[in-house]
Design an enzyme around this catalytic site. Structure first.
Site, short mmCIF file in Angstrom:
data_model
loop_
_atom_site.label_atom_id
_atom_site.label_comp_id
_atom_site.label_asym_id
_atom_site.label_seq_id
_atom_site.Cartn_x
_atom_site.Cartn_y
_atom_site.Cartn_z
N ILE A 14 0.84 -1.20 0.00
CA ILE A 14 0.00 0.00 0.00
C ILE A 14 0.87 1.25 0.00
CG2 ILE A 14 -1.94 1.17 1.11
CD1 ILE A 14 -2.47 -1.47 2.63
N ASP A 33 11.81 2.71 5.25
CA ASP A 33 11.45 1.30 5.19
C ASP A 33 12.64 0.50 5.73
OD1 ASP A 33 9.03 -0.15 3.23
OD2 ASP A 33 10.56 -1.42 4.17
N LYS A 86 1.79 -7.30 9.54
CA LYS A 86 0.37 -7.23 9.18
C LYS A 86 -0.34 -8.56 8.95
CE LYS A 86 1.40 -6.47 4.26
NZ LYS A 86 0.71 -7.55 3.59
N SER A 126 -7.27 -0.55 10.39
CA SER A 126 -7.83 -1.76 9.79
C SER A 126 -9.25 -2.00 10.27
CB SER A 126 -6.95 -2.95 10.18
OG SER A 126 -7.59 -4.17 9.90
N TYR A 151 -2.76 -8.93 15.73
CA TYR A 151 -2.64 -7.86 14.73
C TYR A 151 -3.76 -6.84 14.91
CZ TYR A 151 -3.38 -5.43 10.34
OH TYR A 151 -3.61 -4.46 9.41
N LYS A 155 -3.79 -2.63 16.11
CA LYS A 155 -4.46 -1.52 15.43
C LYS A 155 -5.40 -0.78 16.40
CE LYS A 155 -2.50 -1.90 11.45
NZ LYS A 155 -1.49 -0.90 11.06
N ARG A 296 -8.86 -20.64 10.22
CA ARG A 296 -7.60 -20.08 10.73
C ARG A 296 -7.90 -19.25 11.97
NH1 ARG A 296 -4.45 -16.42 6.48
NH2 ARG A 296 -6.43 -15.31 6.67
N ASP A 299 -9.54 -15.36 12.39
CA ASP A 299 -10.40 -14.94 11.26
C ASP A 299 -11.85 -14.76 11.72
OD1 ASP A 299 -8.49 -14.73 9.31
OD2 ASP A 299 -8.81 -16.72 8.48
#
Length: 337
Positions: A14, A33, A86, A126, A151, A155, A296, A299
């Protein structure tokens, strides 16, 4: 004089697309980076698309002194913060790495903004902050629920940190809550190319179609959805990149209504994993080998956005569809050697 924007994680998927849109919009860009999930080659590819190579510093944002040294060297007019680990699945196995990387780096950046009286911060958030929402599509009024993954928790906590810093130190900030970014730049010079085994659906699809992966694993077919597979809102990465420009302009032009704001960034349409597979096969005339495996950890069943507020407040909306995204992703994959 052009405003200079820092983009952390600017050589990632992104980030690189956003750097392109920033340069196309007339901003000067400096990229940080650590190259943990990308390569320096992306810098040249950005230059090929835009005719200009952004400034670049290889920095691990977990090293506080290196962050300070950067701000001693550069004066920036805004920060777009992408740099983070991520992968939902991986985060469940490496929680401490995710907390250190995703939160430590954020705090160090905000401390420098506070100390140097800098403004205009955009956070790569997210839709995972909503967990499994009670109602679909998800609006910004939906409660932030206990995260289903480490994760997602980074956020959530990240947004809380920014909100507190914004209130205490007068930093104007916008969190963009993305749904699922997919696709590649129409030039096919940049796209999603994770190092190692992909953690996201689309690069796993394209690598399977290209014969790099033996078959695609579909995690669960027993969800309460029309075909039993999980539903997500897949947004073309170029549309997503443009949302960052709209958010940045809102802050620079002081059009924000609060010092801290957040917006959903998606298409407003949900697609199941099997629908995405079928759409990919149709768009590209390719057959995919896949198998159903267990769900998973981390999820959720379904998530897709109500983008009404982003459309109105940011004067932004998506222009590209799923078929275009999947076609561009495949064209990008075919160019990889």
């Amino acid at each position: 004089m052009a405003k200079q924007i820092l983009v952390t994680g600017g050589l990632g998927f992104i980030g690189s697309h956003t750097v392109v849109e920033l340069q196309n919009a007339g901003f000067d860009v400096v990229v940080i980076d650590d190259l943990s999930n990308t390569t320096l080659k992306v810098l040249d590819q950005i230059a090929e698309i835009t005719g200009k190579k952004p400034s670049f510093e290889q920095i691990d944002l977990r090293i506080k002194q290196d962050v300070k040294n950067f701000f001693d060297k550069y004066q920036v007019d805004g920060i777009i913060h992408f740099a983070a680990f991520k992968a939902v699945g991986e985060s469940m196995h490496k929680p401490l790495d995710y907390y250190e990387n995703n939160l430590g780096a954020l705090v160090y950046l905000l401390q420098e903004m506070r100390d140097r009286k800098l403004d205009n911060f955009i956070f790569s958030s997210s839709c995972t902050v909503y967990g499994q929402a009670d109602e679909l599509p998800i609006t910004e009024k939906a409660p932030v629920k206990k995260a289903e993954s480490v994760y997602g928790n980074t956020k959530q906590i990240g947004e809380e940190i920014i909100q507190d810093a914004s209130k205490a130190h007068g930093i104007n900030a916008i969190a963009l809550r993305y749904f699922n970014p997919v696709g590649a730049h129409p030039s096919t010079k940049i796209g999603e190319l994770p190092l190692g085994v992909p953690q996201n659906l689309i690069p796993f699809i394209t690598q399977t179609a290209a014969g790099i992966r033996e078959e695609l694993s579909v995690f669960g077919d027993d969800y309460p959805t029309p075909d039993g597979t999980a539903v997500r809102d897949y947004i073309h990465v170029v549309d997503l990149a443009k949302a960052h420009i709209a958010a940045l302009n809102r802050l620079i032009e002081k059009k924000n209504k609060e010092s801290y704001e957040f917006f959903n960034v998606g298409t407003g349409k949900g697609s199941s994993v099997l629908e995405v597979i079928n759409a990919f096969e149709t768009a590209n005339d390719v057959k995919l080998k896949y198998k159903i495996v267990d769900r998973r950890a981390g999820d959720i069943t379904a998530a897709y956005a109500d983008t009404t507020i982003a459309n109105k407040e940011l004067a932004w909306k998506t222009e590209l569809g799923l078929q275009e995204a999947l076609k561009s992703a495949w064209e990008w994959q075919l160019k990889q050697k």
